[in-house]
Design a protein around this motif. Structure first.
Motif, PDB file in Angstrom:
ATOM      1  N   LYS A 320       0.820  -1.208   0.000  1.00 51.45           N
ATOM      2  CA  LYS A 320       0.000   0.000   0.000  1.00 51.45           C
ATOM      3  C   LYS A 320       0.854   1.258   0.000  1.00 51.45           C
ATOM      4  CE  LYS A 320      -3.505   0.296   2.875  1.00 51.45           C
ATOM      5  NZ  LYS A 320      -4.293   0.004   4.113  1.00 51.45           N
ATOM      6  N   SER A 362      -5.574   4.516   1.069  1.00 44.11           N
ATOM      7  CA  SER A 362      -6.472   3.819   0.139  1.00 44.11           C
ATOM      8  C   SER A 362      -5.845   3.710  -1.245  1.00 44.11           C
ATOM      9  CB  SER A 362      -7.807   4.558   0.042  1.00 44.11           C
ATOM     10  OG  SER A 362      -8.507   4.419   1.258  1.00 44.11           O
ATOM     11  N   GLN A 366      -3.509  -2.241  -3.222  1.00 41.50           N
ATOM     12  CA  GLN A 366      -4.416  -2.591  -2.137  1.00 41.50           C
ATOM     13  C   GLN A 366      -4.522  -4.114  -1.966  1.00 41.50           C
ATOM     14  OE1 GLN A 366      -6.706  -0.294  -0.156  1.00 41.50           O
ATOM     15  NE2 GLN A 366      -5.014   1.092  -0.493  1.00 41.50           N
ATOM     16  N   VAL A 442      -7.945  -1.013  -8.898  1.00 40.43           N
ATOM     17  CA  VAL A 442      -7.692  -1.810  -7.691  1.00 40.43           C
ATOM     18  C   VAL A 442      -8.023  -3.293  -7.876  1.00 40.43           C
ATOM     19  CG1 VAL A 442      -7.936   0.064  -6.007  1.00 40.43           C
ATOM     20  CG2 VAL A 442      -9.972  -1.133  -6.820  1.00 40.43           C
TER      21      VAL A 442
END
Lengths: 525, 138
Positions: A320, A362, A366, A442
């Motif tokens: 991340k 975020s 991820q 993602v």
């Protein structure tokens, strides 16, 4: 032969449900290179997400047509890759598990799990499949076994207490009669473990503490012993295995409280690490830590990928924090560390006033890790370029609630840039980059023998890139459903299909105006 | 050497804890007795609609995110003060921009949530100092 006929007969007699016998351990061992199945969330034990299939290839992918859509009717998070066995696609969404025909989308059965404890998050990343049984986790931290032919629940074991923030979002892995799964929930202040369960009975075989204490190795990386009680270290996604050596590779997430690192001085093992365990015994083999004493919620969340270069085993893992790491498994050295996106102020500590950082929590990579393309020795990774501000705040533990010790604010979502990037698997050198400004990427990445890279973005576009240069060869919008799951590809009756899971990528980031989660299946006309 | 500063902090920390315990106010009263005005709850409702309803639902219990009204909600928070609840809300919400609202807005949302959970408004305003005085027990 006999078994198939018997199964068919049973199916005819019962009207629909087909008794499922496999996959066997041999099938599972061959899953990475199989063409008629997609058995694990990352296809096979090595986690390469590569299919040798080439019926659909760079020269004809533009002709792909959607043959059917299965709409779950629900808008919760949807982060699975459709798992395929004998022409059936298995998908999980929240508390529901489905078997659908992998060529027509017809629903064969549906299993609805009823939580007995509070659900922390009911995100699920799929199943382990072995010997006619599916295994999955739940939002209230259970591990359940489901009959793959009928959808009936066979057993249900509580792994840990969800009222303290524990849940089981990862897709378990099955091996030699054992089911491997770990806990998520670091951001709620858990102290996570990895487990092995007996596939038949659901009895626990071993467990491994991701937050070591007392005389366990690594305990001295927590200079304040008290802080281990809420040390974190989640297992979010799935697991990778070297079946030749009997090793399981476990990505472990951030320490808690997320931003208040002064509360837990030390390297905080085994948070933000890839931990390698002996799968038979649960004993530590070795580990690689990506970030000691993290204070930005920069999990190592997605599973690593195992691959071979010139006869030597390597692993790569994307985090991340927006880095891709490569490690040589023969001498256990780091071979490369490359930033996949803009990185800023990662070495600085959060402040009460707020520290601008890139990426925010975020962004980066991820829950979907790198895919590999054998032959080309290429890694392909999805990553999001998106910044934010991290603020240090009060550390207060409230049972079952987020335990951040601060807060992270995200820059406007319009600033996020999604990327699908090809890297040389030996050196980490960037080969090409596909960018989608303003749209996050993602979902899972898939590579094929047809020189294609399949993936999807948060605007609902599924796309196929030319794996030699990253050029877009095909794009199709899945009814505006944000793609947070992955693409699987397989043959049924000798014909190649492509299935994508599209839906809300994450409860937090999309709000209520979501298109319901759906599986769309494509093939050539 | 490395351990020393942390030991020091630990010592300091425990002293503050003791000091804190010594001056602790009387046990919190039921949320049903918490004061707030109609205007406060109305302001809270407005902010809630703009910043929270898309995830928690317009009825506070009909979005994808956790329910903020009803028996299950009250049971979940029963052993906590309004201060704990307010702490979580104001440091983690709205989810993409935690802490981005003004302090009076978070207070107003708290009163709106109380109202939806059956508490009647009155003449006295709800103040930040009231948070620790009430819990979620009936």
């Amino acid at each position: 032969m006999k078994i198939t006929q018997l199964a068919l007969l049973t199916a005819l007699m019962c009207g629909s449900a087909l008794a499922v016998q496999g996959p066997s351990q041999t099938d599972l061992n061959n899953a990475d290179s199989a063409t008629d199945s997609w058995l694990m969330s990352n296809k096979g034990y090595m986690g390469q997400r590569y299919s040798p299939l080439s019926q659909i290839n760079a020269s004809n992918v533009a002709n792909l047509k959607r043959v059917c859509t299965f709409d779950t009717g629900d808008d919760g998070s949807f982060q699975v890759t459709p798992q395929i066995y004998r022409g059936v696609a298995f998908v999980s969404a929240g508390n529901r598990s489905y078997a659908i025909d992998a060529t027509t989308c017809k629903v064969l059965w549906k299993n609805v799990y009823k939580s007995t404890g509070p659900e922390v998050l009911n995100t699920t990343r799929g199943f382990a499949i072995a010997d006619g049984v599916l295994y999955r986790g739940t939002g209230d931290s259970h591990l359940i076994a489901i009959d793959a032919g009928t959808g009936k629940t066979l057993w249900d074991k509580k792994v840990n207490d969800s009222s303290s923030g524990y849940f089981t979002s990862s897709a378990p892995v099955a091996w030699n009669g054992m089911i491997f799964i770990g806990e998520a929930g670091a951001d709620w202040g858990v102290k996570a473990k990895m487990y092995a369960y007996d596939a038949k009975t659901g009895t626990q075989k071993w467990n491994f503490d991701m937050i070591p204490t007392g005389d366990q190795a690594g305990a001295d990386s927590w200079e304040k012993a008290d802080s281990t009680a809420t040390g974190g270290g989640s297992m979010w996604t799935s697991y990778t295995m070297d079946v030749d050596k009997g090793l399981i590779y476990v990505s472990v997430g951030n320490p808690a409280p997320d931003f208040a690192s002064q509360y837990r001085p030390g390297a905080n093992l085994y948070t933000d690490s890839v931990v390698v365990l002996d799968a038979a015994t649960g004993k530590l083999s070795h580990y690689y830590q990506q970030i000691p004493n993290d204070n930005k919620d920069y999990d190592t969340a997605a599973a690593p990928v195992l691959y071979d270069i010139d006869g030597t085993k390597h692993i790569a893992v994307a985090t991340k924090a927006g880095y891709l790491f490569g490690y040589n498994e023969s001498d256990k050295t780091q071979t490369f560390k490359v930033a996949t996106i803009k990185v800023m102020n990662q070495e600085k500590n959060p402040t009460a006033a707020g520290l601008p950082i890139c990426p925010n929590y975020s962004a980066g990579t991820q829950w979907s890790g790198p895919a590999f393309k054998p032959g080309a020795n290429m890694l392909v990774v999805n990553t999001v370029d998106w910044c934010g501000t991290v603020k240090l705040g009060e550390v207060r533990l409230i049972k079952g609630q987020l335990f951040f010790g601060g807060a992270m604010q995200l820059n406007p979502a319009s600033e996020a840039i999604g990327n699908t990037i090809g890297y040389d698997g030996a050196t980490g050198k960037e080969l090409w980059r596909y960018k989608s400004p303003g749209v996050r990427i993602v979902g899972g990445v898939t590579t094929t023998g047809g020189n294609l890279v399949f993936s999807g973005d948060a605007d609902g576009n599924m796309y196929a890139l030319d794996s030699s240069n990253g050029k877009v060869l095909f794009k199709s919008n899945i009814d505006k459903a944000p793609i947070g799951g992955g693409v699987s590809t397989y043959t049924v009756g000798g014909k190649q299909y492509v299935a994508v899971a599209a839906g809300n990528t994450s409860k937090g980031l999309n709000g209520v105006k979501n298109v319901t989660s759906r599986v769309a299946i494509f093939t050539l006309p | 050497m490395k351990v020393l500063p942390s030991l020091l902090t630990a010592l300091l920390f425990s002293t503050t804890l003791i000091a804190h315990a010594a001056t602790t106010a009387p046990a919190p009263a039921s949320y049903l007795k918490a004061p707030f005005t109609k205007a406060q709850a109305a302001a809270g409702a407005k902010t809630y609609k703009a910043s929270c309803a898309m995830c928690h639902g317009d009825k506070l219990n009909n979005g994808g995110a956790p329910k903020l009204a009803g028996d299950a909600f009250l049971k979940k928070w029963a052993s906590n003060t309004l201060d704990d609840f307010h702490y979580i809300m104001s440091t983690t919400m709205p989810q993409t921009a935690p802490g981005s609202l003004k302090p009076e807005q978070y207070l107003a949302i708290t009163t709106y949530i109380l109202q939806v959970n059956g508490v009647k408004p009155g003449k006295t305003e709800f103040k930040a100092a009231d948070l620790k005085k009430y819990n979620f027990k009936k």
